[in-house]
Design an enzyme around this catalytic site. Structure first.
Site, PDB file in Angstrom:
ATOM      1  N   TYR A  66       0.832  -1.201   0.000  1.00 60.53           N
ATOM      2  CA  TYR A  66       0.000   0.000   0.000  1.00 60.53           C
ATOM      3  C   TYR A  66       0.865   1.248   0.000  1.00 60.53           C
ATOM      4  O   TYR A  66       2.064   1.204   0.260  1.00 60.53           O
ATOM      5  CB  TYR A  66      -0.946   0.004   1.203  1.00 60.53           C
ATOM      6  N   ARG A  73       8.179   4.081  -4.927  1.00 52.71           N
ATOM      7  CA  ARG A  73       8.267   3.107  -3.833  1.00 52.71           C
ATOM      8  C   ARG A  73       7.239   1.991  -4.006  1.00 52.71           C
ATOM      9  O   ARG A  73       7.515   0.833  -3.710  1.00 52.71           O
ATOM     10  CB  ARG A  73       8.084   3.797  -2.486  1.00 52.71           C
ATOM     11  N   ARG A 128      -7.996 -20.806  -0.869  1.00 56.36           N
ATOM     12  CA  ARG A 128      -6.856 -20.452  -0.024  1.00 56.36           C
ATOM     13  C   ARG A 128      -5.707 -21.434  -0.238  1.00 56.36           C
ATOM     14  O   ARG A 128      -5.902 -22.650  -0.222  1.00 56.36           O
ATOM     15  CB  ARG A 128      -7.281 -20.467   1.449  1.00 56.36           C
ATOM     16  N   LYS A 135       6.579  -1.909   1.776  1.00 59.91           N
ATOM     17  CA  LYS A 135       5.410  -1.325   2.455  1.00 59.91           C
ATOM     18  C   LYS A 135       4.203  -2.255   2.295  1.00 59.91           C
ATOM     19  O   LYS A 135       3.309  -2.024   1.475  1.00 59.91           O
ATOM     20  CB  LYS A 135       5.116   0.071   1.913  1.00 59.91           C
ATOM     21  N   GLU A 157      12.366   2.552  14.078  1.00 58.13           N
ATOM     22  CA  GLU A 157      11.492   3.638  13.626  1.00 58.13           C
ATOM     23  C   GLU A 157      10.271   3.676  14.520  1.00 58.13           C
ATOM     24  O   GLU A 157      10.160   2.919  15.487  1.00 58.13           O
ATOM     25  CB  GLU A 157      11.090   3.421  12.167  1.00 58.13           C
TER      26      GLU A 157
END
Length: 287
Positions: free
Chosen positions: A33, A52, A101, A151, A183
């Site tokens: 995302y 990114r 799945r 991300k 972070e």
């Protein structure tokens, strides 16, 4: 007002938007995302987020389903349809919905990726009251997976970290691994000593923040020294100032770390100046 969202090529009322229960982001957190800020109806650092995003997709062996120009058009259309002045656009791309799945990736030629975007209106976000009072943070153990530079939508532990902070009566948490700060839960972390900014160096240990890159560039242009290296909570507590950066908070001063007050307990002048510069320059470059 019912928002218009984007799902797989369609603009829909949010009440009509649907994604399969077999989507791998839902079952496996198999998706990435980005969040792009909107100020004055324009996009902040869009190109950085797009670059990114492509990197995250390629690191996970996913294709890039839309060109940068197509993504830009979708962002602008959502801003227009939802009358967003200040706020954010959330973009998520997943590996898609397989027939059932399975841990094994589906064939990308047979399973199209899922692309979802929606807006969040945040009037006055550039004038956040928190920037005037500063944030208080605690430190917690960093228990996330090793590829934090990608991300992904694997946000359970950062969410748990924010809840730990809330229960402690503070605003957020800084993550610590092997004695060093990595972070924040959803942001990059810094402290200032004299005229020097210290922050963790880029690696797979942290997210390569788009706001981080811009702020460090502006800091160097303002004749500040930047040290990208490991640092401890104790070092940060001895700093004159501290702050975080992210797409949604810009530059946000930190005034307390694990109960230790920095300076006079008010947002420091250098952090506030960096916030001012970032907002000024970002508005000039917004598209």
């Amino acid at each position: 007002m019912t928002r218009t969202v984007y799902v797989n090529g369609e603009y829909l009322p949010e009440t009509e938007a649907k994604v399969s229960i077999f989507d791998r982001a839902f079952l496996m957190a198999d998706g990435v995302y980005e969040v792009t800020s909107v100020l004055d109806g324009k996009l902040i650092d869009f190109d950085g987020h797009a670059v990114r995003l492509e990197r995250s997709l390629l690191e996970l062996d996913m294709g890039v389903p839309l060109s940068r120009d197509a993504l830009l058009e979708i962002h602008r259309e959502l801003v227009r349809r939802n009358d967003v002045v200040d706020g954010m656009i959330y973009l998520q791309i997943t590996r898609g919905a397989a027939a059932d799945r399975d841990f094994v990736f589906p064939d990308p030629e047979e399973v199209p990726q899922t692309v979802v975007l929606f807006t969040q209106s945040k009037p006055g976000m550039a004038d956040s009251p928190a920037a005037k009072t500063g944030m208080r943070v605690i430190s917690i153990e960093d228990q996330r997976w090793g590829r934090r530079d990608i991300k992904t939508v694997q946000l359970l532990y950062p969410s748990m970290g924010k809840m730990m902070a809330k229960k402690a009566g503070v605003d957020d948490a800084w993550l610590v691994e092997n004695g060093y700060v990595t972070e924040g839960t959803s942001n990059n972390a810094y402290f200032i000593k004299g005229n020097t900014i210290v922050t963790r160096a880029l690696s797979s240990d942290i997210l390569h923040g788009i706001t981080r890159a811009a702020v460090l560039r502006f800091a160097r242009e303002a004749q500040m020294t930047v040290e990208e290296r490991n640092f401890t909570i104790e070092e940060a507590q001895q700093g004159d100032e501290a702050f975080i950066t992210s797409a949604s908070t810009f530059v946000m001063p930190v005034v307390e770390i694990d109960g230790v007050t920095l300076g006079d307990g008010k947002p420091g002048p250098k952090a506030l100046r960096l916030r001012e510069i970032y907002l000024e320059e970002s508005r000039k470059a917004a598209i």
